[in-house]
Design a protein around this motif. Structure first.
Motif, PDB file in Angstrom:
ATOM      1  N   GLU A 203       0.869  -1.187   0.000  1.00  0.00           N
ATOM      2  CA  GLU A 203       0.000   0.000   0.000  1.00  0.00           C
ATOM      3  C   GLU A 203       0.906   1.238   0.000  1.00  0.00           C
ATOM      4  OE1 GLU A 203      -3.505  -0.020   0.287  1.00  0.00           O
ATOM      5  OE2 GLU A 203      -3.598  -2.203   0.161  1.00  0.00           O
ATOM      6  N   PRO A 204       1.579   1.547  -1.101  1.00  0.00           N
ATOM      7  CA  PRO A 204       2.606   2.595  -1.118  1.00  0.00           C
ATOM      8  C   PRO A 204       2.095   4.002  -0.803  1.00  0.00           C
ATOM      9  CG  PRO A 204       2.108   1.831  -3.339  1.00  0.00           C
ATOM     10  CD  PRO A 204       1.452   0.870  -2.404  1.00  0.00           C
ATOM     11  N   ASP A 205       0.818   4.255  -0.994  1.00  0.00           N
ATOM     12  CA  ASP A 205       0.275   5.587  -0.707  1.00  0.00           C
ATOM     13  C   ASP A 205      -0.106   5.761   0.756  1.00  0.00           C
ATOM     14  OD1 ASP A 205       0.548   6.333  -3.354  1.00  0.00           O
ATOM     15  OD2 ASP A 205      -1.466   5.651  -3.892  1.00  0.00           O
ATOM     16  N   SER A 206       0.126   4.737   1.538  1.00  0.00           N
ATOM     17  CA  SER A 206      -0.245   4.811   2.958  1.00  0.00           C
ATOM     18  C   SER A 206       1.003   4.963   3.823  1.00  0.00           C
ATOM     19  CB  SER A 206      -0.998   3.546   3.376  1.00  0.00           C
ATOM     20  OG  SER A 206      -0.116   2.444   3.458  1.00  0.00           O
ATOM     21  N   TYR A 207       0.761   5.347   5.083  1.00  0.00           N
ATOM     22  CA  TYR A 207       1.776   5.327   6.133  1.00  0.00           C
ATOM     23  C   TYR A 207       1.270   4.300   7.144  1.00  0.00           C
ATOM     24  CZ  TYR A 207       3.091   9.746   3.981  1.00  0.00           C
ATOM     25  OH  TYR A 207       3.450  10.734   3.078  1.00  0.00           O
ATOM     26  N   PRO A 208       1.791   3.082   7.129  1.00  0.00           N
ATOM     27  CA  PRO A 208       1.161   1.984   7.871  1.00  0.00           C
ATOM     28  C   PRO A 208       0.880   2.268   9.343  1.00  0.00           C
ATOM     29  CG  PRO A 208       2.895   1.154   6.452  1.00  0.00           C
ATOM     30  CD  PRO A 208       2.981   2.652   6.390  1.00  0.00           C
ATOM     31  N   LEU A 209       1.817   2.936  10.019  1.00  0.00           N
ATOM     32  CA  LEU A 209       1.680   3.120  11.466  1.00  0.00           C
ATOM     33  C   LEU A 209       1.212   4.528  11.810  1.00  0.00           C
ATOM     34  CD1 LEU A 209       2.138   1.891  14.305  1.00  0.00           C
ATOM     35  CD2 LEU A 209       4.483   2.782  14.182  1.00  0.00           C
ATOM     36  N   VAL A 293      -2.154   0.308  11.135  1.00  0.00           N
ATOM     37  CA  VAL A 293      -1.686  -0.286  12.388  1.00  0.00           C
ATOM     38  C   VAL A 293      -1.669   0.801  13.454  1.00  0.00           C
ATOM     39  CG1 VAL A 293       0.187  -1.516  13.554  1.00  0.00           C
ATOM     40  CG2 VAL A 293      -0.207  -1.873  11.101  1.00  0.00           C
ATOM     41  N   THR A 294      -2.124   0.474  14.641  1.00  0.00           N
ATOM     42  CA  THR A 294      -2.107   1.447  15.731  1.00  0.00           C
ATOM     43  C   THR A 294      -2.166   0.730  17.062  1.00  0.00           C
ATOM     44  OG1 THR A 294      -3.064   3.549  16.483  1.00  0.00           O
ATOM     45  CG2 THR A 294      -4.611   1.767  15.960  1.00  0.00           C
ATOM     46  N   TYR A 295      -2.022   1.488  18.129  1.00  0.00           N
ATOM     47  CA  TYR A 295      -2.160   0.985  19.496  1.00  0.00           C
ATOM     48  C   TYR A 295      -3.263   1.810  20.134  1.00  0.00           C
ATOM     49  CZ  TYR A 295      -0.609  -0.866  24.046  1.00  0.00           C
ATOM     50  OH  TYR A 295      -0.531  -1.519  25.250  1.00  0.00           O
ATOM     51  N   TYR A 296      -4.352   1.136  20.554  1.00  0.00           N
ATOM     52  CA  TYR A 296      -5.505   1.917  20.984  1.00  0.00           C
ATOM     53  C   TYR A 296      -6.375   1.099  21.919  1.00  0.00           C
ATOM     54  CZ  TYR A 296      -8.758   5.820  20.410  1.00  0.00           C
ATOM     55  OH  TYR A 296      -9.560   6.932  20.623  1.00  0.00           O
ATOM     56  N   TRP A 297      -7.508   1.713  22.320  1.00  0.00           N
ATOM     57  CA  TRP A 297      -8.452   1.065  23.218  1.00  0.00           C
ATOM     58  C   TRP A 297      -9.047  -0.177  22.552  1.00  0.00           C
ATOM     59  CZ3 TRP A 297      -9.821   2.951  28.144  1.00  0.00           C
ATOM     60  CH2 TRP A 297      -9.279   4.197  28.463  1.00  0.00           C
ATOM     61  N   LYS A 298      -9.033  -1.298  23.251  1.00  0.00           N
ATOM     62  CA  LYS A 298      -9.563  -2.537  22.675  1.00  0.00           C
ATOM     63  C   LYS A 298     -11.060  -2.436  22.401  1.00  0.00           C
ATOM     64  CE  LYS A 298     -10.534  -4.825  27.086  1.00  0.00           C
ATOM     65  NZ  LYS A 298     -10.314  -6.006  27.937  1.00  0.00           N
ATOM     66  N   ALA A 299     -11.754  -1.626  23.195  1.00  0.00           N
ATOM     67  CA  ALA A 299     -13.204  -1.495  23.034  1.00  0.00           C
ATOM     68  C   ALA A 299     -13.587  -0.829  21.719  1.00  0.00           C
ATOM     69  CB  ALA A 299     -13.792  -0.702  24.198  1.00  0.00           C
TER      70      ALA A 299
END
Length: 520
Positions: A203-209, A293-299
């Motif tokens: 996905e070259p147009d994205s910034y994965p993280l 991809v991210t780190y976030y609230w599981k809910a």
């Protein structure tokens, strides 16, 4: 003196003139002072609350009709806006006009209780068996509620289960993309880097993280990668492996964290505006595939999937990635704290002190707790295998109808959010239960709250904010390449942290911890 404090003081003076004695009249009594048959005679107590977004405070919530029938107590809600709640409470404390029941911070309770603002519950434990049992069961709650005079001035709200397994956050990634490109979930820092590289290639147009802001919040990038490379959550925190507090930048792994984040930034694996994004901008990019991809609230897993599908991505799916850490660093996440930072307190001026204490004692009892955290069996929850589960028709976000229609799990009212969360998670879908199960091995009990002296609080107030501001600024310069990550520059960074008080703060946290709980 700050403009805000000036405003509070001026408002406090005006309020004291307008409402002098209001709190003392809040307990409208009919009958004698508690005990015997008089304990069931009608009485009302004022209670400070605010309207939740899910629904406004109601006078006809059924749980409080049931509670009134059991106790003879009618609650007189004193409703303010969410935005104005803190200032209103501070003014009331400053003028000693607090409502009969309110929810101060534990610090406000223990500091102002000895000044005769809040009732010393320790004097009434002989008529409050549930309160007595509560403090015996949760010694941390007793510690944070105890003033310098030895009095106990509030009942801290429970946030996490005593076993220390409830948790909030996960790594999450686009499962539909992982399936599409046959990508496996990473299990260590090197695999994570390669995982992002593979997503970028596909996905070259994205910034994965990407990360939500602020960068130093619980789910902020500096907090997350600091823990991965040093084992310390945030800047100052208790070590997960030793009985002491540490300062993450002093750990040798912190420089490695900066190098890694800079690498992600340089290779465009990280959103280049990570430190500028508003929460709405972050969510929009995550929903529309600009990041994955991210780190976030599981809910937020299921709500995010629903939003993405409604926005036109029918195959959108998310799943959890495991926690991971750098070599030699413990892989973990702290559980929710068992004891929260706020609690229920009674005004020292309440008209009928014994009835007020007995009412609070009832709310702490199993029956009272069930009303506030669960509601009414058959209407807001059912029992499955003897354990409560919220009604299935309430869906994935049961707290909306619970708060709106029942007054259950409502801020400034509920005393046991841990029970509410356990009940909610017991009714989750299979995917959410699988996520919880996959993270169980990473969760360890959260650090206990510290009880700081006036001098320690003054030190924290004077040092922590400028130190944190410098950390945010300098780390951002390192990550974005504005300041090269050399040994000399990093040493200058550490030297400046010491000048700003990092050593003093670290010593203070360890002193407060040892004084409050002792050493293992």
């Amino acid at each position: 003196m700050s403009k805000r404090m000036m405003a509070i003081i001026l408002s406090a003076v005006m309020l004291s003139v307008l409402t002098a004695g209001c709190s003392g009249k809040g307990g409208k009594q009919e009958g004698a002072n508690g005990g015997g048959t008089d304990s069931q005679k009608p009485i009302s107590f004022s209670w400070l609350v605010y309207d939740r977004p899910e629904g406004k405070v109601k006078n006809d919530w059924e749980i409080f009709k049931e509670i009134e029938a059991k106790t003879g107590v009618k609650v007189d809600w004193q409703v303010v806006s969410q935005e104005g709640l803190t200032e209103k409470r501070q003014i009331m404390i400053a003028t000693n006009t607090v409502t009969d029941f309110s929810q101060p911070t534990n610090q406000e309770a223990r500091e102002n209780g000895p000044e005769n603002v809040f009732l010393n519950l320790n004097d009434y434990l002989d008529i409050a068996p549930n309160l007595k049992k509560f403090y015996e069961t949760y010694p941390e709650a007793k510690a944070v509620a105890t003033g310098a005079d030895g009095g106990i001035y509030d009942v801290p709200v429970l946030e996490g289960d005593p076993a220390g397994k409830g948790f909030n956050y996960i790594w999450m990634a686009r499962k539909d993309l992982m399936d599409k490109y046959n990508l496996k979930a990473p299990t260590n820092i090197n695999e994570f880097y390669q995982f992002l590289k593979d997503l970028k290639a596909k996905e070259p147009d994205s910034y994965p993280l990407s990360f939500n802001t602020p960068v130093t919040a619980d789910t902020g990038m500096y907090t997350v990668f600091g823990k991965i490379f040093t084992g310390i959550t945030g800047f100052f925190n208790q070590s997960p492996t030793e009985d002491k507090y540490e300062f993450a930048p002093y750990n040798s792994g912190y420089k490695d964290a900066l190098v890694f984040m800079n690498k992600l930034y340089t290779e465009q694996l990280l959103d280049p505006e990570f430190y500028l994004l508003t929460p709405d901008q972050w969510e929009e990019r995550f929903l529309k595939g600009k990041s994955s991809v991210t780190y976030y609230w599981k809910a937020e897993v299921n709500p995010t999937i629903d939003k993405a599908k409604q926005a036109g991505t029918p195959d959108y799916d998310l799943d959890a990635l495991p926690e991971f850490a750098a070599d030699g660093v413990k892989t973990y996440q702290f559980s929710r704290p068992v004891v929260g930072s706020v609690g229920r307190a009674i005004s020292a001026k309440v008209k009928d002190k014994e009835r007020a204490v007995k009412f609070l004692d009832y709310l702490v009892s199993e029956e009272g707790t069930n009303y506030l955290s669960l509601g009414i069996e058959g209407k807001s929850y059912t029992l499955e295998d003897g354990k409560p589960v919220y009604m299935k028709e309430f869906g994935a976000s049961p707290y909306v109808p619970l708060r709106r229609d029942f007054g259950v799990w409502y801020d400034n009212i509920s005393l046991n959010n841990a029970l509410a969360r356990q009940t909610w998670e017991r009714g989750l879908d299979d995917k959410s239960k699988a996520i919880n199960s996959s993270y169980e091995k990473f969760i360890i009990p959260a650090p206990k709250a510290l009880v700081k002296t006036t001098e320690e609080l003054d030190l924290e107030k004077s040092k922590l904010t400028p130190l944190t501001k410098f950390l945010e600024q300098k780390i951002t310069e390192f990550v974005t390449g504005k300041t090269p990550i050399t040994d000399a520059n990093y040493q200058q960074f550490l030297d400046q942290l010491k000048k700003l008080g990092s050593d003093e703060l670290l010593e203070m946290y360890n002193t407060a911890y040892k004084r409050t709980y002792g050493s293992k």
